[in-house]
Design an enzyme around this catalytic site. Structure first.
Site, short mmCIF file in Angstrom:
data_model
loop_
_atom_site.label_atom_id
_atom_site.label_comp_id
_atom_site.label_asym_id
_atom_site.label_seq_id
_atom_site.Cartn_x
_atom_site.Cartn_y
_atom_site.Cartn_z
N HIS A 110 0.82 -1.22 0.00
CA HIS A 110 0.00 0.00 0.00
C HIS A 110 0.84 1.25 0.00
O HIS A 110 0.54 2.23 -0.68
CB HIS A 110 -0.86 0.04 1.27
CG HIS A 110 -2.04 -0.86 1.17
ND1 HIS A 110 -2.92 -1.02 2.19
CD2 HIS A 110 -2.45 -1.65 0.18
CE1 HIS A 110 -3.84 -1.88 1.82
NE2 HIS A 110 -3.57 -2.27 0.60
N ARG A 166 10.37 -10.70 -9.98
CA ARG A 166 10.56 -9.25 -10.06
C ARG A 166 10.52 -8.57 -8.70
O ARG A 166 10.90 -7.41 -8.57
CB ARG A 166 9.52 -8.62 -11.00
CG ARG A 166 8.11 -8.78 -10.52
CD ARG A 166 7.09 -8.39 -11.58
NE ARG A 166 6.55 -7.07 -11.36
CZ ARG A 166 5.44 -6.62 -11.95
NH1 ARG A 166 4.77 -7.38 -12.81
NH2 ARG A 166 4.99 -5.42 -11.70
N CYS A 171 3.43 -1.13 -21.85
CA CYS A 171 3.05 -0.45 -20.60
C CYS A 171 3.85 -0.88 -19.39
O CYS A 171 3.52 -0.53 -18.26
CB CYS A 171 1.56 -0.63 -20.34
SG CYS A 171 1.09 -2.33 -20.07
C1 PEP Z 1 3.64 -5.55 -16.58
O1 PEP Z 1 3.66 -6.71 -16.16
O2 PEP Z 1 4.54 -5.08 -17.30
C2 PEP Z 1 2.55 -4.64 -16.22
C3 PEP Z 1 2.45 -3.45 -16.74
O3 PEP Z 1 1.67 -5.09 -15.29
P1 PEP Z 1 1.94 -5.03 -13.70
O4 PEP Z 1 3.24 -4.29 -13.49
O5 PEP Z 1 0.78 -4.34 -13.10
O6 PEP Z 1 2.01 -6.47 -13.36
MG MG Z 2 1.92 -7.54 -15.22
#
Ligand code: PEP
Ligand code: MG
Length: 745
Positions: A358, A632, A669
């Site tokens: 959060h 990640r 994105c």
């Molecule tokens: C991604 O995986 O690159 C993405 C934009 O989605 P999130 O970071 O919300 O998993």
């Molecule tokens: Mg993602």
């Protein structure tokens, strides 16, 4: 030295956890090693944040004062530099020898040091010395190396060694929660919670009860004040986080429990502690995972009551003068954030927590840097600190020179940012006339305005899970419709891409039943989760469609799709929702539908999907995670996580090629879309739509205006011929320099 000795030592190391203090643990180990290998000295050094090697335990080495070997010096420094064992005789004659004052080291005629390595980094050294001028035998050296591997784990768990002289520039790396740079003073959140209160009685229960009622009233008022400031700064949905505390505090059974304790002669603070413990235990014992998770709320409420009781309303805490403060603590709560005037909040450092907790979401919304999961830091209130949210680095005790350096960077950034902001409304058109749509990633009401102000060409990714995550229970269809309508109307005729719930793994919804999974990132997340809970998906489709009406700018985006079956099921549900809404008399149209390319499996399926979808959006954060097999959110493997890995680059080129063949528009994105070097390569591939956090928009638009696609196409060809992220980054950086871009400003 046989396997018995090995077994004996392994057993000792495993048993030391039972020792009372960490100091005793390491002492036990060095004693045991000298004893079993029959050597005169066994010493354990730990590397401090500034690179010095601090002696944390020794059997046999006596020194006049605390032993600290400066970075890179002595034979110990040599062990660190060489990164393998150094086994020599007559160490005093070695050019690297460093004499520790008063240690009488001249008595020893052999030296063997092995490095302590953790996750590829040297964190210390294990050293043995002997009076005999003999090299350590090969099997003894091997044994030391084995022990060092065990010791590395143990030493890492110890607190940082205290240095006799002031160290400087201690760097600690965590996970980036929000980008940006801050220089400020530490405001350490109090660790003296309610759990530190000890049992005590009262002489006047009536007076104590009165005090309770006054405390309850003051706390309710405080919560209300906090709610108002959160609402003003960040919107309604975030303010709801504070409602949980109020509801618990107003619950009559909570007061009844406290009254009962006081009437039994206990002091108020002890009564509160007992009541909090009682309800916390009750919550913890519940089967329902949502209710079980509520024990954290009641404990946080307890700490809040205690703070107020001590006359330390958080709002009064910082007496650290003017200037930016960096909130630091194990967990930073919403209350902690709102306790500071917004203009004084410089940055946030959480010892625990992940990138999507959060607090990271709040920090992004507020545009301040945040670093999560950096581990316990030894800091004091008022100390200077540098927070670099871009590289997830905290620098404690910065030297004057470093401070000057960072202040220069910060001032330059701020004035450059002002210049960029003035230009941000202009479109991003390359020097050779190619228009690039630069859009914002969003998820909170509070980041809508910054996106618009910074010149976003729309919302390229609206993470709908964010409004779900900052609440205590599921939002209703109407509540969702309101949130989505707000985004649509704020962006007028600009496109908005609403991604359906992407929860699970690192983004759990605590109030829904949790899946017990060994590998959550490969488990029930994204589309799999919503198809398993399809009432949520139906609800969301309904809310998004109602917010969209027949506006062509609204797009639907499906996360983590990995099979045709998933896509087909979603399409069926969407068709059903449209039918239902029509039957109910709503004027809605079918929005454009796209899928996120995040799971590598989706790439090969694109040609099969071309008639079913209208576009694709590449989520390079997850795509890199799944291509590289690197979590990640795990700081231990963060050095392996790189979206500029050649494999990611080649896959991206493949995606763009397939999308072109299928006539599917593409946008990017993931975080990569805001990294300058990556942007050069993406444009070279033919990407013409990118989306990123709003703070990065002006800079990337400016960068695009200085580039020429023709050059970038050549750059890409060169980048596809090298086999390391480093080489790719060097090529990209050179291209930026050639274009006259100093992107580190
Ligand atoms: C991604 O995986 O690159 C993405 C934009 O989605 P999130 O970071 O919300 O998993
Ligand atoms: Mg993602």
């Amino acid at each position: 030295m046989g396997s018995n000795a090995m077994l004996e030592l392994t057993r000792i190391i495993q048993n030391v956890v039972l020792a009372t203090s960490p100091e005793d643990q390491v002492q036990m180990i060095v004693d045991a090693i000298s004893d079993v290998i029959a050597l005169d000295v066994c010493s354990l050094y730990r590397q401090s944040g500034n690179g010095d090697m601090v002696l944390i335990a020794s059997h046999g080495l006596v020194a006049a004062e605390k032993v600290v070997i400066p970075e890179n010096q002595g034979l110990v420094g040599r062990v660190v530099r060489m990164r393998h064992s150094v086994n020599i005789t007559e160490p005093t004659e070695h050019p690297d020898f460093y004499y520790v004052p008063g240690s009488a080291e001249e008595m020893y005629h052999s030296f063997c040091g092995v490095p302590l390595v953790l996750h590829g980094d040297i964190i210390g050294a294990l050293v043995v010395q002997s009076r005999r001028p003999e090299l350590l035998k090969a099997e003894q050296e091997a044994l030391l190396t084995t022990l060092a591997a065990h010791l590395a784990l143990l030493v890492n768990a110890l607190p940082e060694p205290k240095l006799p002289r002031a160290p400087s520039n201690e760097r600690y790396v965590g996970i980036s929660g929000a980008p940006g740079l801050a220089i400020g003073k530490v405001h350490l959140l109090s660790q003296d919670g309610l759990s530190t209160v000890s049992e005590s009685s009262c002489d006047n229960p009536k007076q104590e009860l009165k005090e309770w009622l006054a405390l309850k009233k003051a706390t309710l008022e405080d919560l209300e004040k906090e709610r108002t400031s959160v609402k003003e700064a960040l919107g309604d949905s975030l303010a709801a986080v504070l409602d949980a505390y109020r509801m618990l505090l107003e619950d009559p059974s909570f007061t009844a429990r406290i009254t009962q304790e006081i009437e039994a002669g206990k002091a108020l603070t002890w009564a509160i502690r007992q009541a909090v413990r009682f309800f916390s235990d009750q919550f913890k014992a519940m089967d329902d995972p949502y209710l079980r998770a509520r024990h954290e709320d009641i404990e946080q409420l307890g700490d809040k009551l205690y703070r107020i009781w001590r006359g330390q309303h958080l709002t009064d805490l910082p007496k650290l003068g003017d200037g930016p403060l960096v909130l630091m603590g194990h967990h930073v709560s919403v209350s902690d954030i709102v306790s500071l005037p917004a203009e004084q909040l410089g940055g946030i450092v959480c010892f625990a927590g992940a990138a999507l907790s959060h607090i990271a979401i709040f920090a992004n919304a507020l545009g301040i840097p945040a670093i999560m999961g950096v581990g316990e830091l030894q800091v004091k209130d008022g100390e200077r600190v540098i927070v670099d949210g871009d590289s997830a680095k905290v620098i404690l005790k910065p030297s004057r020179t470093l401070l000057k350096e960072f202040k220069k960077i910060l001032t330059a950034r701020q004035s450059f940012d002002r210049e960029l902001l003035a230009e941000s409304a202009k479109p991003a058109i390359t020097k050779d006339g190619v228009r690039v749509a630069v859009m914002a990633n969003s998820g909170l009401q509070s980041d809508i305005m910054p996106g618009i102000r910074n010149g976003a060409d729309g919302v390229g990714l609206y993470r709908t899970e964010v409004p779900f995550m900052v609440r205590d229970s599921l939002p209703s269809e109407d509540e969702q419709t309101e949130v989505y309508s707000h985004v649509v109307s704020a962006y007028g005729d600009k496109p908005v891409y609403f991604r359906t719930l992407d929860v699970g793994s690192d983004k759990p919804l605590p109030y829904l039943p949790q899946y017990d999974e060994e590998n959550p990132a490969l488990g029930m997340r994204g589309m799999r989760f919503t198809l398993d809970n399809l009432q949520l998906l139906m609800n969301q489709f309904r809310a998004i469609l109602r917010a969209a009406g027949c506006g062509e700018q609204v797009h639907l985006l499906l996360p983590m799709v990995s099979s045709t079956h998933e896509l087909d099921t979603c399409i069926e549900l969407l068709d059903e929702v449209i039918e239902q809404l029509h039957e109910e008399g709503n004027h809605v149209c079918r929005p454009k539908l796209g899928v996120m390319i995040e799971v590598p499996a989706a790439i090969s399926l694109l040609p099969f999907w071309k008639e079913k979808i209208d576009y694709i959006s590449v989520g390079t954060n997850d795509l890199s995670q799944y291509l590289l097999a690197v979590d990640r959110n795990n700081s231990k493997v963060s050095k392996y996580y790189d979206s500029l890995h050649p494999a990611v680059l080649h896959e991206l080129v493949r995606i763009i090629r397939i999308a072109e063949q299928c006539e599917l528009p593409v946008s990017i994105c993931g975080e990569m879309a805001s990294d300058p070097v990556s942007v050069t390569l993406l444009l070279g591939m033919g990407v013409r739509k990118i989306s990123m956090s709003s703070a990065k928009l002006p800079r990337i638009k400016w960068l695009i205006r200085a580039l020429s696609v023709k050059d970038l196409e050549k750059l890409l060809q060169a980048a596809l011929c090298v086999d390391s992220s480093k080489a790719i980054r060097e090529l990209g950086s050179q291209a930026l320099r050639d274009a006259g871009i100093e992107y580190d400003k």
